[in-house]
Design an enzyme around this catalytic site. Structure first.
Site, short mmCIF file in Angstrom:
data_model
loop_
_atom_site.label_atom_id
_atom_site.label_comp_id
_atom_site.label_asym_id
_atom_site.label_seq_id
_atom_site.Cartn_x
_atom_site.Cartn_y
_atom_site.Cartn_z
N HIS A 167 -7.50 2.62 3.64
CA HIS A 167 -7.34 3.45 4.85
C HIS A 167 -8.68 3.60 5.60
O HIS A 167 -8.68 3.79 6.82
CB HIS A 167 -6.85 4.86 4.49
CG HIS A 167 -5.37 4.94 4.23
ND1 HIS A 167 -4.78 4.47 3.07
CD2 HIS A 167 -4.35 5.45 4.99
CE1 HIS A 167 -3.47 4.70 3.12
NE2 HIS A 167 -3.19 5.29 4.28
N CYS A 185 -11.27 2.36 -0.13
CA CYS A 185 -9.85 2.70 0.08
C CYS A 185 -9.48 2.01 1.37
O CYS A 185 -10.23 2.07 2.36
CB CYS A 185 -9.67 4.21 0.21
SG CYS A 185 -8.05 4.69 0.86
N ASP A 239 0.88 -1.18 0.00
CA ASP A 239 0.00 0.00 0.00
C ASP A 239 0.91 1.23 0.00
O ASP A 239 2.14 1.10 0.12
CB ASP A 239 -0.90 -0.02 1.26
CG ASP A 239 -1.86 1.15 1.28
OD1 ASP A 239 -2.45 1.47 0.23
OD2 ASP A 239 -2.04 1.78 2.35
N SER A 240 0.29 2.41 -0.07
CA SER A 240 1.08 3.64 0.02
C SER A 240 1.51 3.90 1.47
O SER A 240 2.46 4.63 1.71
CB SER A 240 0.24 4.81 -0.47
OG SER A 240 -0.96 4.89 0.30
N CYS A 285 -4.34 -2.09 -1.67
CA CYS A 285 -4.49 -0.70 -2.07
C CYS A 285 -5.48 -0.65 -3.23
O CYS A 285 -5.23 -1.23 -4.29
CB CYS A 285 -3.14 -0.15 -2.52
SG CYS A 285 -3.27 1.44 -3.35
N GLU A 329 -3.60 9.13 8.04
CA GLU A 329 -2.16 8.93 8.23
C GLU A 329 -1.63 9.80 9.37
O GLU A 329 -0.76 9.38 10.12
CB GLU A 329 -1.39 9.27 6.93
CG GLU A 329 -1.51 8.21 5.85
CD GLU A 329 -0.59 7.01 6.07
OE1 GLU A 329 0.42 7.14 6.77
OE2 GLU A 329 -0.90 5.93 5.52
#
Ligand code: DGL
Length: 267
Positions: A181, A179, A9-10, A72, A147
């Protein structure tokens, strides 16, 4: 035999996928790659995401792994074909798995701007139900807030409410957290989404799809007890990421920095 799954993932989003899989499967080891140097992915272009997917697939091809888990949605929606082409092991994806969970015909999707622009969820849902109504809502603010850990603020909840209203006003029956997140702040969605609308996390379907692949049978697992054989890799800020593995997964980890191949690839 212990399977070794690769997650990427990022940033911390893939933790939600890792957790979903750990709830269902307790016996596997993992490598988790977070491309923290390039987060967020959700505002990147089609070709940027495909270049990133190519680099990550190349890097993963040098790891000893038994499968890739695309943790992701942004790379899933824009570059799944790239990941599959350059991976020598099976690839499990979220968007393809999500359709296993959809029973409703009016669906809302919350996702990054790039995922929404790709219409990957709309196309996937309509491939199984051409009459489905799908409304996708781009939420550019969510990933930076999640984040940063500053999502418990009233004004962030107001931003979430505004995005939700754009879906709820369309009489949707279910909302896909498109997503990875977003499931990390599921309690906020549970608070703000009316109880007649179902929240769908595609990772729940992905972890079921692993049932027939993993060498150990599914076994419910206590999240306090995550498998400790997880190797964490980042492209920047290992100390910050290590704090996040403690915060979100309860794991004290040694985080390694890796350099992904930077050769650009034109698709
Ligand atoms: N968590 C990723 C996703 O599911 C990437 C989010 C981002 O970096 O913008 O789309």
């Amino acid at each position: 035999m212990k399977d070794r799954l690769a997650f990427f993932d990022s940033g911390i989003g893939g933790f939600s996928v890792l957790k979903s899989i750990c709830i269902r499967h307790s016996y596997f080891s993992a490598v988790y790659l977070a491309d923290t140097a390039r987060i967020p992915y959700g505002s990147k272009t089609y070709s940027e995401i495909r270049d990133i997917a190519f680099e990550i697939s190349q890097w993963l091809s040098h790891q000893e792994i038994s499968a890739v888990v695309v943790a992701c949605n942004t790379t899933n929606s824009l570059a799944l074909d790239v990941i599959k082409k350059y991976s020598s092991v099976p690839v499990f994806d979220l968007i393809g798995s999500a359709i296993d969970l959809i029973r409703e015909s009016r669906i809302g999707v919350l996702a990054t701007p790039s995922t929404v622009a790709s219409k990957a969820y709309t196309n996937q849902i309509k491939s199984v139900n051409p009459y489905a109504f799908v409304r996708e809502e781009a939420c550019p603010e969510f990933v930076p807030f999640i984040e940063s850990g500053q999502f418990d603020l009233l004004w962030f909840k107001n931003i979430v409410s505004n995005h939700l209203e754009n879906l709820i006003s369309q009489n949707i029956e279910a909302i896909i957290l498109g997503c990875t997140h977003y499931p990390l702040i599921k309690p906020i969605f549970e608070e703000l989404v009316p109880s007649n609308i179902r929240l769908i996390d595609p990772a729940d379907a992905l972890s079921k799809r692993l049932d027939s692949f993993l060498h150990s049978p599914p076994s419910e697992m206590d999240l306090e007890n995550l498998p400790f054989d997880i190797q964490f890799m980042v492209t920047s800020d290992p100390i910050g990421f290590s704090l996040n593995t403690k915060k979100w997964l309860g794991i004290n980890s040694k985080v390694e920095v890796v350099s992904l191949r930077s050769k650009s690839c034109v698709f």
